[in-house]
Design an enzyme around this catalytic site. Structure first.
Site, PDB file in Angstrom:
ATOM      1  N   ASN A  12      13.206  -2.483 -45.668  1.00 21.23           N
ATOM      2  CA  ASN A  12      12.729  -1.433 -44.764  1.00 21.23           C
ATOM      3  C   ASN A  12      11.248  -1.651 -44.516  1.00 21.23           C
ATOM      4  O   ASN A  12      10.545  -2.227 -45.348  1.00 21.23           O
ATOM      5  CB  ASN A  12      12.940  -0.058 -45.414  1.00 21.23           C
ATOM      6  CG  ASN A  12      12.465   1.083 -44.518  1.00 21.23           C
ATOM      7  OD1 ASN A  12      12.740   1.098 -43.321  1.00 21.23           O
ATOM      8  ND2 ASN A  12      11.754   2.036 -45.098  1.00 21.23           N
ATOM      9  N   HIS A  72       7.737   0.506 -43.736  1.00 21.01           N
ATOM     10  CA  HIS A  72       7.221   1.868 -43.873  1.00 21.01           C
ATOM     11  C   HIS A  72       5.733   1.864 -43.502  1.00 21.01           C
ATOM     12  O   HIS A  72       4.994   0.979 -43.945  1.00 21.01           O
ATOM     13  CB  HIS A  72       7.406   2.347 -45.316  1.00 21.01           C
ATOM     14  CG  HIS A  72       6.952   3.747 -45.514  1.00 21.01           C
ATOM     15  ND1 HIS A  72       7.679   4.831 -45.060  1.00 21.01           N
ATOM     16  CD2 HIS A  72       5.833   4.256 -46.077  1.00 21.01           C
ATOM     17  CE1 HIS A  72       7.028   5.939 -45.345  1.00 21.01           C
ATOM     18  NE2 HIS A  72       5.906   5.620 -45.959  1.00 21.01           N
ATOM     19  N   SER A  88       4.013  -1.380 -45.235  1.00 22.11           N
ATOM     20  CA  SER A  88       4.677  -2.105 -46.333  1.00 22.11           C
ATOM     21  C   SER A  88       6.094  -2.446 -45.927  1.00 22.11           C
ATOM     22  O   SER A  88       6.782  -1.627 -45.311  1.00 22.11           O
ATOM     23  CB  SER A  88       4.767  -1.222 -47.584  1.00 22.11           C
ATOM     24  OG  SER A  88       3.523  -0.673 -47.950  1.00 22.11           O
ATOM     25  N   ASP A 134      11.720   5.127 -50.081  1.00 21.08           N
ATOM     26  CA  ASP A 134      10.469   4.371 -49.940  1.00 21.08           C
ATOM     27  C   ASP A 134       9.925   3.898 -51.292  1.00 21.08           C
ATOM     28  O   ASP A 134       8.718   3.685 -51.441  1.00 21.08           O
ATOM     29  CB  ASP A 134       9.397   5.195 -49.201  1.00 21.08           C
ATOM     30  CG  ASP A 134       9.849   5.602 -47.807  1.00 21.08           C
ATOM     31  OD1 ASP A 134      10.576   4.822 -47.173  1.00 21.08           O
ATOM     32  OD2 ASP A 134       9.479   6.708 -47.362  1.00 21.08           O
TER      33      ASP A 134
HETATM   34  C1  GRF Z   1       7.600   2.424 -37.618  1.00 24.36           C
HETATM   35  O1  GRF Z   1       6.323   2.973 -37.761  1.00 24.36           O
HETATM   36  C2  GRF Z   1       8.181   2.111 -38.969  1.00 24.36           C
HETATM   37  O2  GRF Z   1       7.231   1.709 -39.889  1.00 24.36           O
HETATM   38  C3  GRF Z   1       8.788   3.417 -39.361  1.00 24.36           C
HETATM   39  O3  GRF Z   1       9.304   3.975 -38.178  1.00 24.36           O
HETATM   40  C4  GRF Z   1       8.591   3.442 -37.065  1.00 24.36           C
HETATM   41  C5  GRF Z   1       9.612   2.810 -36.173  1.00 24.36           C
HETATM   42  O4  GRF Z   1       9.053   2.329 -34.978  1.00 24.36           O
HETATM   43  N1  GRF Z   1       9.792   3.234 -40.379  1.00 24.36           N
HETATM   44  P1  GRF Z   1       9.895   1.323 -34.061  1.00 24.36           P
HETATM   45  O5  GRF Z   1      11.206   2.056 -33.736  1.00 24.36           O
HETATM   46  O6  GRF Z   1      10.138   0.086 -34.848  1.00 24.36           O
HETATM   47  O7  GRF Z   1       9.066   1.115 -32.858  1.00 24.36           O
END
Ligand code: GRF
Length: 196
Positions: A109, A111, A138, A147
């Site tokens: 994932n 984050h 991260s 997370d």
């Molecule tokens: C990103 O900021 C990611 O880190 C978080 O959700 C957001 C998703 O943005 N988990 P996108 O859909 O990839 O543009």
């Protein structure tokens, strides 16, 4: 080299998914994006995936009575596509422990914080409110702790005077798009090695 068959799970915009798809175009990139799955039919990223010849699938969580039933449907779809690696990219669902156990060591994932700081939602608002001088992102292994899995890669950016959650998010997002492909490449290479 047979590339690691990878699924990306999204819920919305999908800019990280796009970064992974772009990276995976390179002949020597070790992951092949075989499908993009969304829990929302109106996720903007789906159109990009389809336009790039990637199988897209909507599995609407509101159609399932329990989290476990929903996750089982996702799992069945991923297995039907012979997926080996799963990349969550703005997938706004908590996954059940059983689902995660089935993908142990194969699900990552991204984050938008320097974990373990600012787990959960509204990371940029919280960082600014607390006067943080550094923010970032991260990529981590997904474990049942939200997370909380082992961190694979991080990038930092400064928090600048006058930053709003949006300006900070935009600065962090650029870094997300750089590190997520690198982290997926690491995972994909590990999966390829394990096969041999
Ligand atoms: C990103 O900021 C990611 O880190 C978080 O959700 C957001 C998703 O943005 N988990 P996108 O859909 O990839 O543009």
């Amino acid at each position: 080299m047979t590339k690691a068959r990878t699924a990306i799970l999204i819920s919305g915009r999908g800019s990280n998914m796009m970064a992974l798809v772009e990276a995976a175009r390179a002949a020597d990139f070790p992951a092949n994006i075989v499908c993009v799955l969304s829990n929302k039919a109106d996720a903007k990223g789906l159109a990009f995936a389809a336009a790039n010849g990637i199988a897209t699938k909507v599995i609407d969580n509101t159609a399932y009575p329990t989290r476990e039933a929903y996750d089982a449907a996702i799992d069945a779809y991923l297995r039907s596509k012979d997926v080996e690696a799963v990349a969550l990219a703005g997938f706004m669902r908590v996954l059940s422990a059983d689902f995660i156990a089935g993908w142990d060591g194969r699900i990552i994932n991204i984050h938008p914080s320097i974990l373990p700081a600012y787990k959960g939602l509204h990371t940029h608002e919280r960082a600014i409110a607390e006067g943080a001088k550094v923010a970032g992102c991260s990529v981590h292994m997904v474990t049942p702790e939200l997370d909380g899995g082992p961190v694979l890669m991080q990038a930092e950016v400064p928090v600048l005077p006058g930053d709003t959650p949006d300006t900070l998010a935009a600065r962090v997002l650029k870094e997300e798009h750089k590190i997520y492909p690198q982290a997926l490449a690491w995972l994909a290479n590990r999966i390829i090695e394990e096969r041999e």
